[in-house]
Design a protein around this motif. Structure first.
Motif, mmCIF file in Angstrom:
data_model
loop_
_atom_site.group_PDB
_atom_site.id
_atom_site.type_symbol
_atom_site.label_atom_id
_atom_site.label_comp_id
_atom_site.label_asym_id
_atom_site.label_seq_id
_atom_site.Cartn_x
_atom_site.Cartn_y
_atom_site.Cartn_z
ATOM 1 N N GLY A 1 0.817 -1.212 0.000
ATOM 2 C CA GLY A 1 0.000 0.000 0.000
ATOM 3 C C GLY A 1 0.850 1.261 0.000
ATOM 4 N N TRP A 2 1.915 1.295 0.791
ATOM 5 C CA TRP A 2 2.793 2.459 0.820
ATOM 6 C C TRP A 2 3.479 2.645 -0.522
ATOM 7 C CZ3 TRP A 2 3.703 6.906 2.814
ATOM 8 C CH2 TRP A 2 4.898 7.545 2.542
ATOM 9 N N HIS A 3 3.925 1.573 -1.140
ATOM 10 C CA HIS A 3 4.600 1.664 -2.438
ATOM 11 C C HIS A 3 3.651 2.243 -3.500
ATOM 12 C CE1 HIS A 3 7.690 0.700 -5.359
ATOM 13 N NE2 HIS A 3 6.720 0.281 -6.155
ATOM 14 N N ILE A 4 2.424 1.792 -3.508
ATOM 15 C CA ILE A 4 1.441 2.305 -4.467
ATOM 16 C C ILE A 4 1.154 3.781 -4.179
ATOM 17 C CG2 ILE A 4 -0.980 2.161 -5.186
ATOM 18 C CD1 ILE A 4 -0.708 -0.900 -4.783
ATOM 19 N N TYR A 5 1.001 4.143 -2.908
ATOM 20 C CA TYR A 5 0.715 5.530 -2.535
ATOM 21 C C TYR A 5 1.881 6.448 -2.886
ATOM 22 C CZ TYR A 5 0.114 9.589 0.506
ATOM 23 O OH TYR A 5 0.013 10.857 0.992
ATOM 24 N N ARG A 6 3.104 6.009 -2.600
ATOM 25 C CA ARG A 6 4.276 6.875 -2.771
ATOM 26 C C ARG A 6 4.788 6.913 -4.208
ATOM 27 N NH1 ARG A 6 7.590 9.818 -3.981
ATOM 28 N NH2 ARG A 6 9.444 10.482 -2.895
ATOM 29 N N TYR A 7 4.818 5.769 -4.875
ATOM 30 C CA TYR A 7 5.447 5.697 -6.191
ATOM 31 C C TYR A 7 4.481 5.492 -7.341
ATOM 32 C CZ TYR A 7 9.594 5.359 -3.370
ATOM 33 O OH TYR A 7 10.572 5.624 -2.461
ATOM 34 N N GLY A 8 3.219 5.241 -7.060
ATOM 35 C CA GLY A 8 2.226 5.060 -8.115
ATOM 36 C C GLY A 8 1.783 6.403 -8.658
ATOM 37 N N GLY A 9 1.016 6.369 -9.706
ATOM 38 C CA GLY A 9 0.508 7.602 -10.295
ATOM 39 C C GLY A 9 0.036 7.360 -11.710
ATOM 40 N N ASP A 10 -0.152 8.447 -12.424
ATOM 41 C CA ASP A 10 -0.603 8.380 -13.805
ATOM 42 C C ASP A 10 0.594 8.441 -14.741
ATOM 43 O OD1 ASP A 10 -3.314 8.397 -13.034
ATOM 44 O OD2 ASP A 10 -3.239 10.573 -12.790
ATOM 45 N N TYR A 11 0.482 7.733 -15.864
ATOM 46 C CA TYR A 11 1.530 7.770 -16.867
ATOM 47 C C TYR A 11 1.291 8.923 -17.831
ATOM 48 C CZ TYR A 11 2.768 3.002 -15.456
ATOM 49 O OH TYR A 11 3.144 1.894 -14.767
ATOM 50 N N TYR A 12 2.342 9.682 -18.085
ATOM 51 C CA TYR A 12 2.326 10.744 -19.079
ATOM 52 C C TYR A 12 3.435 10.454 -20.089
ATOM 53 C CZ TYR A 12 -0.859 13.598 -16.323
ATOM 54 O OH TYR A 12 -1.954 14.062 -15.666
ATOM 55 N N LEU B 1 5.413 19.125 -17.294
ATOM 56 C CA LEU B 1 6.227 18.349 -16.362
ATOM 57 C C LEU B 1 7.699 18.687 -16.506
ATOM 58 C CD1 LEU B 1 4.571 14.827 -16.677
ATOM 59 C CD2 LEU B 1 4.247 16.505 -14.879
ATOM 60 N N GLU B 2 8.418 18.452 -15.428
ATOM 61 C CA GLU B 2 9.871 18.593 -15.403
ATOM 62 C C GLU B 2 10.458 17.289 -14.876
ATOM 63 O OE1 GLU B 2 12.744 20.789 -12.390
ATOM 64 O OE2 GLU B 2 11.815 22.202 -13.785
ATOM 65 N N VAL B 3 11.379 16.709 -15.637
ATOM 66 C CA VAL B 3 12.003 15.441 -15.267
ATOM 67 C C VAL B 3 13.485 15.675 -15.047
ATOM 68 C CG1 VAL B 3 12.503 13.092 -16.014
ATOM 69 C CG2 VAL B 3 10.345 14.152 -16.648
ATOM 70 N N GLN B 4 13.974 15.284 -13.873
ATOM 71 C CA GLN B 4 15.406 15.330 -13.593
ATOM 72 C C GLN B 4 15.913 13.897 -13.588
ATOM 73 O OE1 GLN B 4 16.213 17.293 -9.905
ATOM 74 N NE2 GLN B 4 16.036 19.311 -10.803
ATOM 75 N N THR B 5 16.987 13.650 -14.329
ATOM 76 C CA THR B 5 17.536 12.300 -14.341
ATOM 77 C C THR B 5 18.187 12.000 -12.996
ATOM 78 O OG1 THR B 5 19.604 13.071 -15.307
ATOM 79 C CG2 THR B 5 17.909 12.308 -16.835
ATOM 80 N N GLY C 1 13.695 13.988 -29.840
ATOM 81 C CA GLY C 1 12.743 13.153 -30.559
ATOM 82 C C GLY C 1 12.358 11.886 -29.818
ATOM 83 N N GLN C 2 13.126 11.465 -28.814
ATOM 84 C CA GLN C 2 12.767 10.272 -28.059
ATOM 85 C C GLN C 2 11.535 10.556 -27.207
ATOM 86 O OE1 GLN C 2 16.418 9.380 -25.936
ATOM 87 N NE2 GLN C 2 16.795 7.646 -27.284
ATOM 88 N N ILE C 3 10.792 9.504 -26.899
ATOM 89 C CA ILE C 3 9.592 9.637 -26.074
ATOM 90 C C ILE C 3 9.864 8.969 -24.741
ATOM 91 C CG2 ILE C 3 7.144 9.081 -25.857
ATOM 92 C CD1 ILE C 3 7.049 9.032 -28.924
ATOM 93 N N ILE C 4 9.527 9.665 -23.666
ATOM 94 C CA ILE C 4 9.693 9.082 -22.336
ATOM 95 C C ILE C 4 8.326 8.984 -21.660
ATOM 96 C CG2 ILE C 4 12.092 9.696 -21.950
ATOM 97 C CD1 ILE C 4 11.247 12.130 -20.452
ATOM 98 N N ARG C 5 8.154 7.878 -20.942
ATOM 99 C CA ARG C 5 6.936 7.677 -20.147
ATOM 100 C C ARG C 5 7.267 8.109 -18.721
ATOM 101 N NH1 ARG C 5 4.827 1.856 -18.715
ATOM 102 N NH2 ARG C 5 6.299 2.181 -17.050
ATOM 103 N N ILE C 6 6.476 9.015 -18.206
ATOM 104 C CA ILE C 6 6.717 9.596 -16.901
ATOM 105 C C ILE C 6 5.595 9.172 -15.963
ATOM 106 C CG2 ILE C 6 6.961 11.760 -15.642
ATOM 107 C CD1 ILE C 6 7.686 13.000 -18.442
ATOM 108 N N THR C 7 5.952 8.682 -14.778
ATOM 109 C CA THR C 7 4.952 8.395 -13.759
ATOM 110 C C THR C 7 4.841 9.630 -12.885
ATOM 111 O OG1 THR C 7 5.631 6.072 -13.755
ATOM 112 C CG2 THR C 7 4.266 6.814 -11.923
ATOM 113 N N PHE D 1 3.613 13.657 -4.856
ATOM 114 C CA PHE D 1 5.067 13.598 -4.822
ATOM 115 C C PHE D 1 5.735 13.988 -6.137
ATOM 116 C CE2 PHE D 1 3.543 10.614 -1.608
ATOM 117 C CZ PHE D 1 4.202 11.103 -0.485
ATOM 118 N N GLY D 2 4.963 14.351 -7.154
ATOM 119 C CA GLY D 2 5.543 14.773 -8.431
ATOM 120 C C GLY D 2 5.991 13.590 -9.273
#
Length: 125
Positions: A28-39, A79-83, A94-100, A105-106
């Motif tokens: 449950g904590w993993h889903i709450y903290r790291y889950g989300g919608d894919y963009y 969105l802003e993604v930091q590696t 041109g590459q496509i990235i899937r972002i959760t 938690f962003g």
């Protein structure tokens, strides 16, 4: 199992119940903290770079990518993604990235995907 057998094995029953409870709470904590919608976002080049220390103590460049991403319904989100040290990139134009994206938690995860893996309404032309 008789009542006598349960009385003799109460510690095992308590430990199994605790183990199941901790497992459910961890999932449950993993889903709450790291889950989300894919963009899905097309990379147009990095906006900036910053130093990242990888586990062996070497400093390398990390990258920041900003842009408009779409979810599977076509809704847009800036969105802003930091590696991170595990996957420093860089991504190429041109590459496509899937972002959760987690509302609390962003950005919690990202990965490169092919155009075939992008849902039709999220396609970036």
């Amino acid at each position: 199992m008789s009542k006598f057998a349960i009385k003799n094995h109460w510690i095992e029953v308590v430990l199994v119940v605790l183990l199941v409870g901790v497992t459910i709470l961890s999932i449950g904590w993993h889903i709450y903290r790291y889950g989300g919608d894919y963009y899905y976002m097309r990379v147009n080049g990095s906006s900036e770079s910053f130093p990242v220390t990888v586990p062996v103590g070497i400093t390398q460049n990390g990258y920041v990518y900003r842009g408009i991403a779409k979810d599977k319904y076509g809704n847009r989100q800036r969105l802003e993604v930091q590696t991170v040290a595990d996957d420093l990139g860089p991504f190429h134009k041109g590459q496509i990235i899937r972002i959760t994206y987690n509302p609390k938690f962003g950005v919690t995860n990202y990965k490169k995907v092919s155009r075939d893996q992008v849902p039709p309404l999220a396609r970036i032309h």
